[in-house]
Write a protein that holds these residues in place. Structure first.
Motif, mmCIF file in Angstrom:
data_model
loop_
_atom_site.group_PDB
_atom_site.id
_atom_site.type_symbol
_atom_site.label_atom_id
_atom_site.label_comp_id
_atom_site.label_asym_id
_atom_site.label_seq_id
_atom_site.Cartn_x
_atom_site.Cartn_y
_atom_site.Cartn_z
ATOM 1 N N PHE A 24 6.918 -5.142 16.466
ATOM 2 C CA PHE A 24 5.977 -5.756 15.713
ATOM 3 C C PHE A 24 5.568 -5.088 14.269
ATOM 4 C CE2 PHE A 24 4.973 -6.347 20.098
ATOM 5 C CZ PHE A 24 4.454 -7.628 19.989
ATOM 6 N N VAL A 25 5.454 -4.075 13.891
ATOM 7 C CA VAL A 25 5.031 -3.267 12.826
ATOM 8 C C VAL A 25 5.951 -3.314 11.552
ATOM 9 C CG1 VAL A 25 3.771 -1.226 11.512
ATOM 10 C CG2 VAL A 25 3.162 -2.040 13.898
ATOM 11 N N THR A 26 5.739 -3.851 10.701
ATOM 12 C CA THR A 26 6.572 -3.490 9.287
ATOM 13 C C THR A 26 5.835 -2.706 8.080
ATOM 14 O OG1 THR A 26 8.264 -5.378 9.556
ATOM 15 C CG2 THR A 26 8.059 -4.267 7.377
ATOM 16 N N PHE A 27 6.318 -1.678 7.628
ATOM 17 C CA PHE A 27 5.357 -1.081 6.803
ATOM 18 C C PHE A 27 6.359 -0.555 5.501
ATOM 19 C CE2 PHE A 27 3.341 2.844 5.212
ATOM 20 C CZ PHE A 27 2.276 2.775 5.013
ATOM 21 N N GLN A 28 5.460 -0.658 4.511
ATOM 22 C CA GLN A 28 6.167 -0.005 3.110
ATOM 23 C C GLN A 28 4.988 0.400 1.990
ATOM 24 O OE1 GLN A 28 7.263 -4.367 1.499
ATOM 25 N NE2 GLN A 28 7.980 -2.738 0.066
ATOM 26 N N VAL A 29 5.482 1.351 1.204
ATOM 27 C CA VAL A 29 4.521 1.754 0.164
ATOM 28 C C VAL A 29 5.506 1.311 -1.262
ATOM 29 C CG1 VAL A 29 3.375 3.766 -1.097
ATOM 30 C CG2 VAL A 29 3.364 3.558 1.417
ATOM 31 N N GLU A 46 1.226 -11.983 9.354
ATOM 32 C CA GLU A 46 0.184 -11.742 8.455
ATOM 33 C C GLU A 46 0.307 -10.466 8.023
ATOM 34 O OE1 GLU A 46 -3.090 -11.341 11.347
ATOM 35 O OE2 GLU A 46 -1.930 -9.598 12.636
ATOM 36 N N ARG A 47 -0.439 -10.068 6.791
ATOM 37 C CA ARG A 47 -0.265 -8.814 5.950
ATOM 38 C C ARG A 47 -1.538 -8.457 5.546
ATOM 39 N NH1 ARG A 47 3.879 -12.408 4.493
ATOM 40 N NH2 ARG A 47 5.991 -11.656 4.769
ATOM 41 N N ALA A 48 -1.482 -6.898 5.432
ATOM 42 C CA ALA A 48 -2.675 -6.267 5.095
ATOM 43 C C ALA A 48 -2.266 -5.415 3.841
ATOM 44 C CB ALA A 48 -3.054 -5.229 6.206
ATOM 45 N N PHE A 49 -2.876 -5.398 2.661
ATOM 46 C CA PHE A 49 -2.476 -4.585 1.361
ATOM 47 C C PHE A 49 -3.726 -3.504 1.280
ATOM 48 C CE2 PHE A 49 -0.651 -9.050 1.190
ATOM 49 C CZ PHE A 49 0.644 -8.643 0.868
ATOM 50 N N VAL A 50 -3.346 -2.004 1.190
ATOM 51 C CA VAL A 50 -4.189 -1.120 0.990
ATOM 52 C C VAL A 50 -3.804 -0.615 -0.203
ATOM 53 C CG1 VAL A 50 -5.311 0.866 2.080
ATOM 54 C CG2 VAL A 50 -4.420 -0.871 3.379
ATOM 55 N N ASN A 51 -5.003 -0.538 -1.236
ATOM 56 C CA ASN A 51 -4.570 0.359 -2.604
ATOM 57 C C ASN A 51 -4.486 1.830 -2.256
ATOM 58 O OD1 ASN A 51 -7.549 0.377 -2.248
ATOM 59 N ND2 ASN A 51 -7.271 1.480 -4.100
ATOM 60 N N PRO A 95 0.991 -0.174 -14.309
ATOM 61 C CA PRO A 95 2.066 0.997 -14.036
ATOM 62 C C PRO A 95 1.664 2.323 -13.124
ATOM 63 C CG PRO A 95 1.978 0.166 -16.381
ATOM 64 C CD PRO A 95 0.646 -0.322 -15.752
ATOM 65 N N GLY A 96 2.691 2.347 -12.251
ATOM 66 C CA GLY A 96 2.373 3.526 -11.401
ATOM 67 C C GLY A 96 1.434 3.165 -10.088
ATOM 68 N N ALA A 97 0.789 2.101 -10.079
ATOM 69 C CA ALA A 97 -0.124 1.714 -9.046
ATOM 70 C C ALA A 97 0.677 1.658 -7.580
ATOM 71 C CB ALA A 97 -0.752 0.070 -9.240
ATOM 72 N N GLU A 98 0.119 2.131 -6.541
ATOM 73 C CA GLU A 98 0.710 2.432 -5.199
ATOM 74 C C GLU A 98 -0.070 1.388 -4.314
ATOM 75 O OE1 GLU A 98 2.395 6.813 -4.627
ATOM 76 O OE2 GLU A 98 0.474 6.761 -5.145
ATOM 77 N N LEU A 99 0.717 0.583 -3.387
ATOM 78 C CA LEU A 99 0.176 -0.088 -2.650
ATOM 79 C C LEU A 99 0.699 -0.081 -1.097
ATOM 80 C CD1 LEU A 99 -1.928 -2.637 -2.382
ATOM 81 C CD2 LEU A 99 0.034 -4.092 -2.771
ATOM 82 N N ALA A 100 0.044 0.213 -0.189
ATOM 83 C CA ALA A 100 0.681 0.183 1.235
ATOM 84 C C ALA A 100 0.551 -1.297 1.709
ATOM 85 C CB ALA A 100 -0.262 1.026 2.039
ATOM 86 N N ILE A 101 1.542 -1.733 2.268
ATOM 87 C CA ILE A 101 1.771 -3.137 2.935
ATOM 88 C C ILE A 101 2.254 -3.094 4.301
ATOM 89 C CG2 ILE A 101 3.052 -5.387 2.505
ATOM 90 C CD1 ILE A 101 3.770 -3.846 -0.209
ATOM 91 N N ALA A 102 1.540 -3.448 5.244
ATOM 92 C CA ALA A 102 1.397 -3.720 6.623
ATOM 93 C C ALA A 102 1.671 -5.007 6.751
ATOM 94 C CB ALA A 102 0.462 -3.023 7.540
ATOM 95 N N THR A 103 2.587 -5.492 7.708
ATOM 96 C CA THR A 103 2.931 -6.561 8.143
ATOM 97 C C THR A 103 3.152 -6.721 9.852
ATOM 98 O OG1 THR A 103 4.078 -6.895 6.149
ATOM 99 C CG2 THR A 103 4.890 -8.616 7.851
ATOM 100 N N ALA A 104 2.786 -7.838 10.251
ATOM 101 C CA ALA A 104 3.144 -7.915 11.798
ATOM 102 C C ALA A 104 3.359 -9.427 11.927
ATOM 103 C CB ALA A 104 2.085 -7.434 12.607
ATOM 104 N N LEU A 236 -3.056 7.083 6.689
ATOM 105 C CA LEU A 236 -3.314 5.703 7.112
ATOM 106 C C LEU A 236 -2.464 5.357 8.237
ATOM 107 C CD1 LEU A 236 -4.042 2.979 5.901
ATOM 108 C CD2 LEU A 236 -1.843 2.550 4.737
ATOM 109 N N ASN A 237 -3.496 4.770 9.129
ATOM 110 C CA ASN A 237 -2.720 4.363 10.421
ATOM 111 C C ASN A 237 -2.688 2.945 10.289
ATOM 112 O OD1 ASN A 237 -4.689 6.451 12.517
ATOM 113 N ND2 ASN A 237 -2.463 6.613 12.042
ATOM 114 N N VAL A 238 -1.437 2.101 10.968
ATOM 115 C CA VAL A 238 -1.157 0.831 11.122
ATOM 116 C C VAL A 238 -0.911 0.463 12.462
ATOM 117 C CG1 VAL A 238 0.263 -1.029 10.442
ATOM 118 C CG2 VAL A 238 -0.553 0.281 8.609
#
Length: 279
Positions: A24-29, A46-51, A95-104, A236-238
């Motif tokens: 189920f889980v896909t994850f990247q930063v 579906e996706r969740a974006f966490v700054n 520039p340099g912004a980091e975003l966690a991206i969770a997908t299922a 961060l838990n997904v």
């Protein structure tokens, strides 16, 4: 299904079900370059974006959502933007912004939801040296299909995810959930913690130091984390799984679960909350 594993910062890019050995889980930063835009197609996920750092503009159809506001994960709670299946997304970051991206993968389509720090707040969990600060922007009652998102801050020297627990079987009081731990430390060069994942029934025990940017993949097994002395820890838990009903039910290690009852006689660590709820 593969064993639980820790992947070191720089040794992983996008965690896919094929890499994790689950379903189920896909994850990247994602770290954004100057003027960079990334796009996600309308598909069955579906996706969740966490700054994590910096400011971002997320475009969903004709709507724009601005998320950000913290320089590091220790400066405040995050924004979480939930985007349902069959919905295209375009994201531009400073520039340099980091975003966690969770997908299922999702079977139902819900609405786009922006969760701000004011919406979710945080709670103090545990007591004594098991005190930590927890924010749950996508809890079991959140209007999504499978994804759950949790942010946790643990002061140096304290235990977290304690008593050790597991999300391994869909039975009464426990749900089968794949789980990602993504770690950041207040001191990125020197900070560290210890992660344990174990399963007596599988004769398995993983005990490994984790550092800034590392990730732990937990498909099964009891797990707990302890931050090194004077080294504050964020993770961060997904979580996502096959259960037909959204739940974070967990089974605690029966040998260590009695520790929870002792919290009634202990004070919470006065350092918590140590991450501001309102930046």
């Amino acid at each position: 299904m593969v064993d639980p594993q820790v992947l070191k910062h720089g040794a992983w890019d996008v965690i896919t079900p094929e890499i994790a050995g689950w379903e189920f889980v896909t994850f990247q930063v994602k770290t954004f370059g100057d003027g960079e835009t990334v796009e996600f197609p309308a598909d069955g996920n579906e996706r969740a974006f966490v700054n994590l750092h910096g400011d971002l503009v997320v475009t969903v159809g004709s709507d724009e959502y601005r998320i950000g506001g913290r320089d590091t994960v220790f400066d405040g709670l995050g924004h979480t933007l939930y985007v349902p299946r069959d919905t295209a997304v375009s994201i531009t970051g400073t520039p340099g912004a980091e975003l966690a991206i969770a997908t299922a993968p999702a079977t139902e389509q819900h609405e786009v939801v922006l969760v701000t720090p004011d919406d979710v707040g945080s709670a103090t969990r545990g007591a004594g040296t098991a005190t930590r600060q927890v924010s749950t922007p996508m809890s079991p009652d959140f209007p999504a299909d499978r994804l759950h998102i949790v942010e946790v801050w643990t002061p140096g020297g304290n235990w977290s995810s304690y008593p050790p627990h597991k999300h391994e079987h869909d039975v009464d009081g426990e749900a089968q959930l794949e789980e990602v731990y993504y770690y950041r430390t207040r001191d990125p060069e020197n900070g560290w913690a210890l992660q344990r994942v174990y399963s007596p029934e599988r004769d398995f025990d993983l005990d490994v130091p984790v550092r800034d940017g590392d990730i732990c993949l937990i498909p099964w097994g009891y797990h707990t984390t302890v931050a090194a002395h004077d080294q504050d820890l964020y993770y961060l838990n997904v979580l996502a799984g096959p259960a037909p009903k959204r739940t974070l039910q967990a089974a605690e290690d029966p040998a260590l679960a009695p520790a929870r009852a002792k919290w009634e006689t202990l004070d919470a660590d006065p350092r918590v909350p140590f991450v501001p709820v309102h930046p």
